[in-house]
Scaffold this active site. Structure first.
Site, mmCIF file in Angstrom:
data_model
loop_
_atom_site.group_PDB
_atom_site.id
_atom_site.type_symbol
_atom_site.label_atom_id
_atom_site.label_comp_id
_atom_site.label_asym_id
_atom_site.label_seq_id
_atom_site.Cartn_x
_atom_site.Cartn_y
_atom_site.Cartn_z
ATOM 1 N N PRO A 89 30.227 -14.198 -2.917
ATOM 2 C CA PRO A 89 31.076 -14.764 -1.852
ATOM 3 C C PRO A 89 32.529 -14.324 -1.950
ATOM 4 O O PRO A 89 33.275 -14.393 -0.984
ATOM 5 C CB PRO A 89 30.953 -16.275 -2.057
ATOM 6 C CG PRO A 89 29.743 -16.469 -2.871
ATOM 7 C CD PRO A 89 29.617 -15.244 -3.734
ATOM 8 N N GLU A 116 24.282 -19.663 -11.903
ATOM 9 C CA GLU A 116 25.684 -19.889 -11.515
ATOM 10 C C GLU A 116 26.453 -18.571 -11.414
ATOM 11 O O GLU A 116 27.588 -18.555 -10.953
ATOM 12 C CB GLU A 116 26.370 -20.790 -12.552
ATOM 13 C CG GLU A 116 25.786 -22.189 -12.628
ATOM 14 C CD GLU A 116 25.729 -22.865 -11.268
ATOM 15 O OE1 GLU A 116 24.642 -23.324 -10.888
ATOM 16 O OE2 GLU A 116 26.768 -22.895 -10.573
ATOM 17 N N ASP A 169 23.645 -0.914 20.435
ATOM 18 C CA ASP A 169 23.844 -2.033 19.505
ATOM 19 C C ASP A 169 25.297 -2.487 19.521
ATOM 20 O O ASP A 169 26.209 -1.687 19.609
ATOM 21 C CB ASP A 169 23.492 -1.578 18.062
ATOM 22 C CG ASP A 169 22.031 -1.851 17.779
ATOM 23 O OD1 ASP A 169 21.342 -2.358 18.693
ATOM 24 O OD2 ASP A 169 21.592 -1.554 16.671
HETATM 25 O O1 LIG Z 1 28.367 -14.462 -7.763
HETATM 26 C C1 LIG Z 1 28.150 -15.624 -7.481
HETATM 27 N N1 LIG Z 1 26.939 -16.174 -7.554
HETATM 28 C C2 LIG Z 1 25.820 -15.424 -7.983
HETATM 29 C C3 LIG Z 1 24.846 -16.371 -8.571
HETATM 30 C C4 LIG Z 1 24.545 -17.457 -7.654
HETATM 31 C C5 LIG Z 1 24.061 -16.914 -6.303
HETATM 32 N N2 LIG Z 1 24.830 -15.803 -5.867
HETATM 33 C C6 LIG Z 1 25.315 -15.741 -4.614
HETATM 34 C C7 LIG Z 1 25.740 -14.619 -3.935
HETATM 35 C C8 LIG Z 1 26.148 -15.112 -2.699
HETATM 36 C C9 LIG Z 1 26.675 -14.357 -1.566
HETATM 37 C C10 LIG Z 1 26.665 -12.955 -1.585
HETATM 38 C C11 LIG Z 1 27.185 -12.278 -0.499
HETATM 39 N N3 LIG Z 1 27.687 -12.947 0.584
HETATM 40 C C12 LIG Z 1 27.697 -14.287 0.584
HETATM 41 C C13 LIG Z 1 27.203 -15.027 -0.476
HETATM 42 N N4 LIG Z 1 25.996 -16.425 -2.667
HETATM 43 N N5 LIG Z 1 25.491 -16.825 -3.846
HETATM 44 C C14 LIG Z 1 25.144 -14.769 -6.785
HETATM 45 C C15 LIG Z 1 29.191 -16.514 -6.977
HETATM 46 C C16 LIG Z 1 28.993 -17.754 -6.431
HETATM 47 C C17 LIG Z 1 30.261 -18.196 -6.072
HETATM 48 C C18 LIG Z 1 30.704 -19.356 -5.455
HETATM 49 C C19 LIG Z 1 32.055 -19.484 -5.193
HETATM 50 C C20 LIG Z 1 32.940 -18.467 -5.566
HETATM 51 C C21 LIG Z 1 32.482 -17.318 -6.191
HETATM 52 C C22 LIG Z 1 31.150 -17.191 -6.426
HETATM 53 N N6 LIG Z 1 30.451 -16.167 -6.980
#
Ligand SMILES: O=C(N[C@H]1CCCN(c2cc(-c3ccncc3)n[nH]2)C1)c1cc2ccccc2[nH]1
Length: 248
Positions: A89, A116, A169
């Protein structure tokens, strides 16, 4: 074009390698997909890929070592030096321009975190860029990876067998990043709602003008910033500007 995914859920990637236009292109050899499961690179009997976070806090963190070994294997198998992209994110916001950028290159290794997150020492040492689909948190990086792969593969020559559908598109260069105009198909009248007459006229010039005006109207209504971006790129004609002025 080849995508590799480091993921604890390799089967999720069957969606792009087996289904739809991306699945057909994969079968035709236009692009390749390989997954690498960090669990296959563990050395303990429990095949451990995560552990508790130093400093305390909820949940678990992915261990660096299995990810490093899986990445080493993926890079050795590829034989090139692609981008190593972490889906997070907090990454650079992914958009059509980034899709176009990736479509010009050899593909990438996509790192899909779970739990996490991932040990920062892996990220610092091996990740070349982070990409985000938006300000929301998923359960893992896989679904974001699938969206990125799909949007890139669609741009490759030969994938969309109807060149027009690629041009029409939204966010495509010819459409200067405007939202798509409405689509209609049979029947001509559906629940007392008729298809706009212009689309039945057979007059291609009028139809194209109508579609452009619909794109401009919808974009001005829902994503006005895209109008200004198109204006800055010099992609709005005098007729476009006259139509937009008529909406004000
Ligand atoms: O890297 C993260 N999480 C890992 C493990 C948990 C699930 N992950 C994830 C990737 C995403 C993501 C990726 C791309 N675009 C939006 C969300 N959401 N959740 C990947 C992560 C989660 C997170 C939350 C708040 C701020 C920073 C953060 N980094």
């Amino acid at each position: 074009m080849r995508f590799d995914a480091l993921t604890l859920f390799p089967d999720m990637f069957d969606v792009v390698s087996e289904a739809g236009v991306t699945g057909r292109a994969h079968k035709q050899g236009i692009w390749q997909m390989r997954t690498w499961n960090p669990r296959d690179y563990t050395t303990d009997v429990h095949r451990t890929v995560d552990d508790r976070p130093y400093g305390g806090g909820p949940g678990m963190v992915m261990l660096a070592d299995p990810l490093n070994d899986a990445l080493d294997q993926a890079l050795a198998d590829r034989g090139d030096s692609p981008e190593v992209i972490l889906l997070s994110p907090t990454g650079r916001r992914f958009d059509q321009a980034v899709a176009q950028e990736l479509a010009q290159g050899p593909g990438a290794v996509l790192v899909c975190g779970r739990y996490e997150g991932i040990d920062q020492r892996f990220i610092d040492a091996r990740v070349t860029q982070e990409l985000s689909l938006g300000d929301f948190v998923l359960s893992g990086g896989e679904i974001a990876s699938l969206a990125i792969i799909d949007s890139v593969i669609r741009l490759l020559p030969g994938v969309l067998n109807d060149a027009d559908s690629a041009r029409q598109d939204s966010f495509h260069a010819d459409n200067s990043g405007l939202l798509d105009s409405p689509h209609y198909t049979r029947p001509e009248v559906y629940r007392d709602q008729a298809v706009p007459d212009v689309l039945m006229s057979g007059h291609h010039g009028r139809i194209q003008a109508w579609r452009r005006e619909q794109s401009l109207r919808l974009t001005a209504l829902r994503r006005p910033e895209l109008i200004e971006q198109a204006r800055q790129r010099g992609e709005l004609s005098k007729a476009d500007e006259r139509f937009l002025a008529s909406l004000a």
